[in-house]
Design a protein around this motif. Structure first.
Motif, PDB file in Angstrom:
ATOM      1  N   MET A 177      13.025 -51.465  -0.207  1.00 19.96           N
ATOM      2  CA  MET A 177      12.094 -50.348  -0.086  1.00 19.96           C
ATOM      3  C   MET A 177      11.982 -49.610  -1.420  1.00 19.96           C
ATOM      4  SD  MET A 177      12.706 -48.685   3.690  1.00 19.96           S
ATOM      5  CE  MET A 177      14.421 -48.248   3.349  1.00 19.96           C
ATOM      6  N   VAL A 178      10.810 -49.025  -1.642  1.00 12.00           N
ATOM      7  CA  VAL A 178      10.537 -48.270  -2.859  1.00 12.00           C
ATOM      8  C   VAL A 178      10.350 -46.809  -2.486  1.00 12.00           C
ATOM      9  CG1 VAL A 178       8.944 -47.944  -4.784  1.00 12.00           C
ATOM     10  CG2 VAL A 178       9.459 -50.266  -3.967  1.00 12.00           C
ATOM     11  N   ASN A 179      10.995 -45.933  -3.229  1.00 11.93           N
ATOM     12  CA  ASN A 179      10.839 -44.507  -2.980  1.00 11.93           C
ATOM     13  C   ASN A 179       9.513 -44.036  -3.568  1.00 11.93           C
ATOM     14  OD1 ASN A 179      11.377 -41.491  -4.084  1.00 11.93           O
ATOM     15  ND2 ASN A 179      12.498 -41.874  -2.179  1.00 11.93           N
ATOM     16  N   VAL A 180       8.703 -43.350  -2.756  1.00 10.43           N
ATOM     17  CA  VAL A 180       7.412 -42.854  -3.234  1.00 10.43           C
ATOM     18  C   VAL A 180       7.405 -41.346  -3.441  1.00 10.43           C
ATOM     19  CG1 VAL A 180       6.120 -44.769  -2.219  1.00 10.43           C
ATOM     20  CG2 VAL A 180       6.466 -42.671  -0.883  1.00 10.43           C
ATOM     21  N   LEU A 181       8.349 -40.650  -2.804  1.00 14.12           N
ATOM     22  CA  LEU A 181       8.413 -39.204  -2.958  1.00 14.12           C
ATOM     23  C   LEU A 181       9.854 -38.747  -2.738  1.00 14.12           C
ATOM     24  CD1 LEU A 181       6.920 -36.456  -3.303  1.00 14.12           C
ATOM     25  CD2 LEU A 181       6.659 -36.421  -0.812  1.00 14.12           C
ATOM     26  N   ARG A 182      10.353 -37.937  -3.676  1.00 16.77           N
ATOM     27  CA  ARG A 182      11.700 -37.396  -3.516  1.00 16.77           C
ATOM     28  C   ARG A 182      11.720 -35.956  -4.047  1.00 16.77           C
ATOM     29  NH1 ARG A 182      16.401 -39.883  -2.680  1.00 16.77           N
ATOM     30  NH2 ARG A 182      15.568 -41.909  -3.354  1.00 16.77           N
ATOM     31  N   LEU A 183      12.057 -35.033  -3.170  1.00 18.36           N
ATOM     32  CA  LEU A 183      12.269 -33.650  -3.550  1.00 18.36           C
ATOM     33  C   LEU A 183      13.769 -33.380  -3.496  1.00 18.36           C
ATOM     34  CD1 LEU A 183       9.270 -33.767  -2.373  1.00 18.36           C
ATOM     35  CD2 LEU A 183       9.500 -31.306  -2.071  1.00 18.36           C
ATOM     36  N   THR A 184      14.330 -32.902  -4.596  1.00 21.16           N
ATOM     37  CA  THR A 184      15.765 -32.670  -4.689  1.00 21.16           C
ATOM     38  C   THR A 184      16.035 -31.207  -5.011  1.00 21.16           C
ATOM     39  OG1 THR A 184      16.062 -34.942  -5.500  1.00 21.16           O
ATOM     40  CG2 THR A 184      17.902 -33.410  -5.800  1.00 21.16           C
ATOM     41  N   ASP A 185      16.625 -30.504  -4.043  1.00 21.02           N
ATOM     42  CA  ASP A 185      17.009 -29.098  -4.200  1.00 21.02           C
ATOM     43  C   ASP A 185      15.834 -28.274  -4.734  1.00 21.02           C
ATOM     44  OD1 ASP A 185      18.768 -26.958  -3.980  1.00 21.02           O
ATOM     45  OD2 ASP A 185      19.556 -27.218  -6.009  1.00 21.02           O
ATOM     46  N   VAL A 186      14.673 -28.446  -4.101  1.00 20.27           N
ATOM     47  CA  VAL A 186      13.446 -27.810  -4.585  1.00 20.27           C
ATOM     48  C   VAL A 186      13.295 -26.401  -4.017  1.00 20.27           C
ATOM     49  CG1 VAL A 186      10.927 -27.837  -4.374  1.00 20.27           C
ATOM     50  CG2 VAL A 186      12.149 -29.895  -5.105  1.00 20.27           C
ATOM     51  N   THR A 187      13.103 -25.458  -4.906  1.00 22.45           N
ATOM     52  CA  THR A 187      12.698 -24.104  -4.548  1.00 22.45           C
ATOM     53  C   THR A 187      11.350 -23.833  -5.188  1.00 22.45           C
ATOM     54  OG1 THR A 187      14.950 -23.258  -4.321  1.00 22.45           O
ATOM     55  CG2 THR A 187      13.240 -21.648  -4.778  1.00 22.45           C
ATOM     56  N   TYR A 188      10.457 -23.227  -4.416  1.00 22.30           N
ATOM     57  CA  TYR A 188       9.134 -22.851  -4.922  1.00 22.30           C
ATOM     58  C   TYR A 188       8.938 -21.386  -4.567  1.00 22.30           C
ATOM     59  CZ  TYR A 188       4.043 -22.872  -5.618  1.00 22.30           C
ATOM     60  OH  TYR A 188       2.767 -22.603  -6.045  1.00 22.30           O
ATOM     61  N   VAL A 237      10.997 -33.002  -8.526  1.00 17.71           N
ATOM     62  CA  VAL A 237      10.081 -33.739  -7.652  1.00 17.71           C
ATOM     63  C   VAL A 237       9.738 -35.052  -8.330  1.00 17.71           C
ATOM     64  CG1 VAL A 237       7.837 -33.769  -6.499  1.00 17.71           C
ATOM     65  CG2 VAL A 237       9.104 -31.612  -6.691  1.00 17.71           C
ATOM     66  N   ASP A 238      10.041 -36.160  -7.676  1.00 21.72           N
ATOM     67  CA  ASP A 238       9.695 -37.487  -8.184  1.00 21.72           C
ATOM     68  C   ASP A 238       8.622 -38.075  -7.286  1.00 21.72           C
ATOM     69  OD1 ASP A 238      11.758 -37.961 -10.366  1.00 21.72           O
ATOM     70  OD2 ASP A 238      13.052 -37.430  -8.675  1.00 21.72           O
ATOM     71  N   VAL A 239       7.477 -38.417  -7.880  1.00 23.85           N
ATOM     72  CA  VAL A 239       6.345 -38.978  -7.160  1.00 23.85           C
ATOM     73  C   VAL A 239       6.075 -40.374  -7.700  1.00 23.85           C
ATOM     74  CG1 VAL A 239       3.942 -38.676  -6.480  1.00 23.85           C
ATOM     75  CG2 VAL A 239       5.372 -36.664  -6.894  1.00 23.85           C
ATOM     76  N   LEU A 240       6.126 -41.363  -6.829  1.00 25.93           N
ATOM     77  CA  LEU A 240       5.909 -42.754  -7.222  1.00 25.93           C
ATOM     78  C   LEU A 240       6.822 -43.114  -8.396  1.00 25.93           C
ATOM     79  CD1 LEU A 240       2.017 -42.932  -6.870  1.00 25.93           C
ATOM     80  CD2 LEU A 240       3.758 -43.548  -5.184  1.00 25.93           C
TER      81      LEU A 240
END
Length: 263
Positions: free
Chosen positions: A1-12, A61-64
């Protein structure tokens, strides 16, 4: 599997308020996610981060497999399909449905002087057929019903074979018949092994199409629960997310939630 979206300890945070609060979430290419939560939970902000239209205050945030802030954002967006009410408002009312879909090949909204190869035209016609729009191809966008517009926007979003498809409340405002027709088509699309990773935001469990595999429940910018739908979409998790008790039922992959009667 390929990761397409990963949010790590995200604060906005905006104006001193944390809209997302130390949030972690990961999506793989074979997964179809539903994001559920009340108004103000942070769902729209998640969509903005996933499309690279905004950046986190802290966290990554990692996208694709590319980190926001370290990639050409315009190249990244060309690999993502997005359907939202904002997209609809940018489409010229006099644009034909065929051109609406075709112009996605050049990432423009409104046919002008672009050149399209035969392969682009064949691709557009194939997608029009898949979303039951062939008979509407020469109609203008402004004359379509709400349900027809939603299907046309989805067709446009998948025209370029995106690696991730984001659907922001795709069945909002639709009548019962139009909603069910759209959900049937989304269900078939979600179950195809050739479809991209999908993330759909909704307020209602009744709008979850069969074939979606995972659910993320958010409240006040925090994850209440996340994981496979069969294990994670429970009455107790809905209560934690929406702040009231529910009776949750499932029939043939469709869900219904009703407030639990007071005793």
């Amino acid at each position: 599997m390929v990761n397409v979206l990963r949010l790590t300890d995200v604060t906005y945070a905006r104006n001193g308020r944390a809209i997302l609060d130390h949030l972690d979430w990961s999506v793989e290419d074979s997964e179809r996610w539903v994001v559920l939560g009340p108004n103000g939970a942070g769902k729209t902000t998640l969509m903005k981060l996933a499309t690279g239209n905004d950046y986190p205050s802290t966290g990554t945030v990692d996208v694709l497999e590319n980190r926001l802030g370290k990639i050409d954002i315009f190249e990244l967006r060309s690999r993502i399909g997005l359907v939202s009410s904002a997209t609809s408002r940018r489409i010229p009312a006099n644009e034909s449905v065929r051109n609406l879909v075709l112009t996605a090949a050049h990432s423009v909204e409104g046919r002008w002087n672009e050149h399209y190869d035969d392969i682009d035209v064949r691709q557009a016609d194939r997608i029009l057929a898949e979303w039951d729009l062939t008979d509407l191809a020469d109609r203008t966008f402004g004359t379509l019903s709400d349900g027809e517009r939603k299907r046309a926007l989805i067709a446009r979003a998948v025209m370029t074979d995106p690696e991730m498809l984001l659907l922001d409340e795709p069945s909002a405002s639709l009548d019962l018949g139009a909603r069910e027709r759209l959900l049937q088509m989304l269900s078939g699309f979600a179950q195809s092994p050739y479809s991209p990773a999908m993330i759909m935001v909704t307020h209602h469990v009744e709008e979850i199409p069969p074939g979606f595999t995972h659910v993320l429940l958010v409240r006040d910018g925090r994850v209440q629960a996340a994981g496979p739908i069969a294990l994670t979409l429970t009455a107790s998790n809905l209560e934690a997310t929406f702040g009231m008790p529910f009776e949750l039922t499932e029939t043939n992959g469709r869900y219904t939630a009703v407030a639990r009667p007071s005793i």
